[in-house]
Scaffold this motif. Structure first.
Motif, mmCIF file in Angstrom:
data_model
loop_
_atom_site.group_PDB
_atom_site.id
_atom_site.type_symbol
_atom_site.label_atom_id
_atom_site.label_comp_id
_atom_site.label_asym_id
_atom_site.label_seq_id
_atom_site.Cartn_x
_atom_site.Cartn_y
_atom_site.Cartn_z
ATOM 1 N N ASN A 130 0.818 -1.214 0.000
ATOM 2 C CA ASN A 130 0.000 0.000 0.000
ATOM 3 C C ASN A 130 0.845 1.255 0.000
ATOM 4 O O ASN A 130 1.974 1.271 0.495
ATOM 5 C CB ASN A 130 -0.926 0.005 1.221
ATOM 6 C CG ASN A 130 -0.148 0.071 2.518
ATOM 7 O OD1 ASN A 130 0.737 -0.741 2.751
ATOM 8 N ND2 ASN A 130 -0.462 1.019 3.362
ATOM 9 N N HIS A 131 0.278 2.323 -0.573
ATOM 10 C CA HIS A 131 0.965 3.604 -0.602
ATOM 11 C C HIS A 131 0.576 4.424 0.629
ATOM 12 O O HIS A 131 -0.576 4.425 1.063
ATOM 13 C CB HIS A 131 0.605 4.372 -1.876
ATOM 14 C CG HIS A 131 1.268 3.814 -3.098
ATOM 15 N ND1 HIS A 131 2.122 4.562 -3.876
ATOM 16 C CD2 HIS A 131 1.222 2.588 -3.665
ATOM 17 C CE1 HIS A 131 2.556 3.822 -4.881
ATOM 18 N NE2 HIS A 131 2.021 2.624 -4.771
ATOM 19 N N THR A 132 1.554 5.125 1.156
ATOM 20 C CA THR A 132 1.287 5.996 2.298
ATOM 21 C C THR A 132 0.359 7.134 1.881
ATOM 22 O O THR A 132 0.487 7.677 0.782
ATOM 23 C CB THR A 132 2.609 6.583 2.820
ATOM 24 O OG1 THR A 132 3.473 5.502 3.169
ATOM 25 C CG2 THR A 132 2.390 7.430 4.053
ATOM 26 N N ARG A 133 -0.533 7.491 2.762
ATOM 27 C CA ARG A 133 -1.500 8.553 2.452
ATOM 28 C C ARG A 133 -0.837 9.917 2.616
ATOM 29 O O ARG A 133 -0.724 10.460 3.714
ATOM 30 C CB ARG A 133 -2.716 8.437 3.356
ATOM 31 C CG ARG A 133 -3.579 7.209 3.103
ATOM 32 C CD ARG A 133 -4.793 7.204 4.021
ATOM 33 N NE ARG A 133 -5.606 8.408 3.821
ATOM 34 C CZ ARG A 133 -6.570 8.794 4.654
ATOM 35 N NH1 ARG A 133 -6.812 8.097 5.753
ATOM 36 N NH2 ARG A 133 -7.275 9.886 4.409
ATOM 37 N N ILE A 134 -0.376 10.455 1.496
ATOM 38 C CA ILE A 134 0.154 11.815 1.456
ATOM 39 C C ILE A 134 -0.506 12.496 0.256
ATOM 40 O O ILE A 134 -0.463 11.981 -0.860
ATOM 41 C CB ILE A 134 1.687 11.841 1.293
ATOM 42 C CG1 ILE A 134 2.374 11.099 2.442
ATOM 43 C CG2 ILE A 134 2.186 13.287 1.239
ATOM 44 C CD1 ILE A 134 3.871 11.008 2.303
ATOM 45 N N GLU A 135 -1.102 13.615 0.495
ATOM 46 C CA GLU A 135 -1.836 14.312 -0.560
ATOM 47 C C GLU A 135 -0.931 14.633 -1.745
ATOM 48 O O GLU A 135 0.202 15.101 -1.574
ATOM 49 C CB GLU A 135 -2.412 15.613 0.013
ATOM 50 C CG GLU A 135 -3.215 16.426 -0.984
ATOM 51 C CD GLU A 135 -3.681 17.749 -0.401
ATOM 52 O OE1 GLU A 135 -4.378 18.491 -1.107
ATOM 53 O OE2 GLU A 135 -3.332 18.038 0.771
ATOM 54 N N HIS A 136 -1.409 14.363 -2.954
ATOM 55 C CA HIS A 136 -0.675 14.731 -4.159
ATOM 56 C C HIS A 136 -1.071 16.142 -4.561
ATOM 57 O O HIS A 136 -2.238 16.446 -4.771
ATOM 58 C CB HIS A 136 -0.979 13.751 -5.298
ATOM 59 C CG HIS A 136 -0.284 12.437 -5.141
ATOM 60 N ND1 HIS A 136 0.991 12.212 -5.599
ATOM 61 C CD2 HIS A 136 -0.681 11.285 -4.554
ATOM 62 C CE1 HIS A 136 1.364 10.971 -5.311
ATOM 63 N NE2 HIS A 136 0.358 10.386 -4.678
ATOM 64 N N LEU A 137 -0.090 17.014 -4.664
ATOM 65 C CA LEU A 137 -0.365 18.414 -4.955
ATOM 66 C C LEU A 137 -0.226 18.751 -6.432
ATOM 67 O O LEU A 137 -0.433 19.903 -6.826
ATOM 68 C CB LEU A 137 0.586 19.314 -4.147
ATOM 69 C CG LEU A 137 0.556 19.149 -2.625
ATOM 70 C CD1 LEU A 137 1.528 20.124 -1.974
ATOM 71 C CD2 LEU A 137 -0.856 19.358 -2.087
ATOM 72 N N GLY A 138 0.155 17.756 -7.246
ATOM 73 C CA GLY A 138 0.390 18.038 -8.654
ATOM 74 C C GLY A 138 1.683 18.790 -8.886
ATOM 75 O O GLY A 138 1.877 19.415 -9.935
ATOM 76 N N LYS A 139 2.561 18.733 -7.893
ATOM 77 C CA LYS A 139 3.867 19.388 -7.990
ATOM 78 C C LYS A 139 4.960 18.336 -7.828
ATOM 79 O O LYS A 139 4.719 17.273 -7.250
ATOM 80 C CB LYS A 139 4.019 20.445 -6.886
ATOM 81 C CG LYS A 139 2.985 21.551 -6.930
ATOM 82 C CD LYS A 139 3.189 22.502 -5.755
ATOM 83 C CE LYS A 139 2.152 23.629 -5.780
ATOM 84 N NZ LYS A 139 2.348 24.565 -4.643
ATOM 85 N N PRO A 140 6.176 18.612 -8.311
ATOM 86 C CA PRO A 140 7.273 17.666 -8.092
ATOM 87 C C PRO A 140 7.465 17.411 -6.599
ATOM 88 O O PRO A 140 7.435 18.347 -5.795
ATOM 89 C CB PRO A 140 8.486 18.379 -8.689
ATOM 90 C CG PRO A 140 7.912 19.343 -9.682
ATOM 91 C CD PRO A 140 6.590 19.776 -9.115
#
Length: 444
Positions: free
Chosen positions: A3-13
């Motif tokens: 599973n992937h850790t829940r960290i919000e993707h901001l659409g930034k590098p």
């Protein structure tokens, strides 16, 4: 773990930083205004000011006055995220880092994992000595020192008492020298008041250094002065000696000499802390990662290494830069600028180390400093060097409260010749099986 850790993707590098030491902290700060997402992962939720670990170990300052929570450091940095986790390995092909809480994706990976104690493959030494690399180590040593004296009060065999009261420090670098000086001051001013039944004339402090001089890397004047200070304090300094083995009771030197001690403190060497998953060709002797002048790990175009774990091999530094706070902080700041340059399509700037010198304190009013100011070298020892050491370390501690607490502790200690943090906390200590020497039938 899939599973992937829940960290919000901001659409930034995403810049993923592993390790919140001096290098990791400076890098995260330098990316404050960058159009990136900064994710810091560390096994602790706080930054530790390692140069003062020895003062925690010798009851000079409180443990919580040299640490500061990451979330508090960066609570007003909107692009910063923190996760508490152990990092297990890197999947460079898929740009993933496997951690104890799941997988974390990255666009740029920065390894700032620092260093760990190097026991040169000696498992017995690793198990039976105390290092000075973490807050746990410092608390363990403080507990052990105080428990030793409590146990010594219950022993009537002179050799056993000496084994509990004597200390052997392996390594004559700044940590070893500072520990030896601090212990000698406690022996003179503090311990005799706390443990009136014990004869502290019998407490021996040994400092074993494999080379011909203390404080390798500093000037000859600094080395000689530190040696004189320690000898004036009654520390027994053993130069050109190596600890051959230690069985938990007897220390054997390669010269054939021996000494008895229940407590050996290991400050003899450090090794980088790379993470599994990197190509073996990128890892040099001493477990440091080979990086170029931009801190880019050899063989990769998006993985960087900073600080102690990075070996930037140059003509001036054929073994990499010194494993100290200043190179780590400067590399972190420079890499932040270069990541911004990469995103903007600008050329990267080569790292240029601004060596500001080094210093070490041996005790009250006694320190040595080799300073470099505007490319000019200044050497000073004694009271002035001690004031400089105190000022530099005080302003470098993270957090106003911490600086205030440390300064109050130092002032109190200076004027009263006392340290107020002599607590045995928890069960962290070196196991000392001397119960068979204690008379349980004694009338108390």
């Amino acid at each position: 773990m899939s599973n992937h850790t829940r960290i919000e993707h901001l659409g930034k590098p995403r810049v993923l930083i592993i390790g919140g030491g001096f290098a990791g902290i400076e890098l995260a700060k330098s990316l404050r205004d960058a159009d990136v997402q900064v994710v810091l992962v560390d096994r602790e939720n706080y930054h530790t000011f390692q140069p003062l670990l020895y003062q925690v170990a010798t009851a000079g300052v409180e443990a919580d006055s040299i640490i500061h929570p990451f979330r508090k450091i960066f609570n007003d940095q909107k692009n910063f995220y923190f996760r508490l986790a152990d990092v297990e390995q890197i999947d460079t092909a898929n740009r993933l880092v496997e951690t104890s809480i799941g997988l974390i994706e990255y666009d740029y990976l920065v390894l700032a994992t620092g260093a760990t104690s190097n026991f040169f493959g000696d498992k017995e030494m690793e198990e039976k000595t105390i290092s000075m690399k973490s807050l746990d180590d410092a608390v363990t040593l403080r507990n052990t020192i105080l428990q030793n004296f409590e146990k010594a009060l219950q022993v009537d065999d002179e050799e056993q008492i000496n084994s509990l009261m004597d200390y052997v420090i392996v390594g004559g670098g700044p940590t070893g020298v500072e520990l030896a000086g601090a212990l000698s001051e406690l022996r003179k001013h503090v311990f005799p008041k706390d443990y009136k039944e014990l004869d502290f004339c019998e407490m021996d402090i040994h400092l074993v250094q494999s080379g011909p001089a203390l404080l390798k890397g500093m000037s000859e004047e600094a080395s000689q002065k530190a040696l004189k200070y320690l000898e004036d304090f009654g520390v027994k300094v053993w130069l050109n000696r190596r600890v051959k083995s230690y069985d938990g009771y007897t220390v054997y030197l390669d010269s054939g000499e021996t000494m008895v001690s229940r407590t050996v403190i290991w400050a003899a060497g450090v090794s980088g802390s790379p993470i599994r998953g990197l190509r073996p060709e990128s890892i040099l002797k001493g477990n440091r990662l080979l990086v170029d002048v931009h801190n880019l790990v050899s063989g990769y175009d998006n993985i960087f290494a900073l600080g102690d774990v990075a070996a930037m091999v140059t003509e001036e530094y054929p073994l990499g830069h010194p494993m100290l706070a200043q190179p780590a902080m400067q590399q972190g700041e420079q890499l932040g600028k270069n990541i911004c340059n990469m995103l903007a399509g600008k050329p990267l700037e080569a790292f240029n180390y601004n060596d500001q010198g080094s210093m070490a304190t041996v005790g009250r009013n006694r320190a040595v400093a080799d300073l470099k100011i505007f490319k000019k070298e200044y050497k000073t020892q004694g009271f002035i060097a001690w004031l400089i050491w105190m000022f530099i370390h005080l302003i470098s501690v993270v957090g106003f409260r911490n600086r205030l607490v440390v300064s109050v502790n130092w002032l109190w200690s200076y004027f009263t010749y006392d340290t107020g943090n002599r607590f045995i906390v928890g069960n962290k200590q070196v196991n000392i099986p001397v119960e068979e020497t204690i008379s349980h039938k004694a009338v108390v």
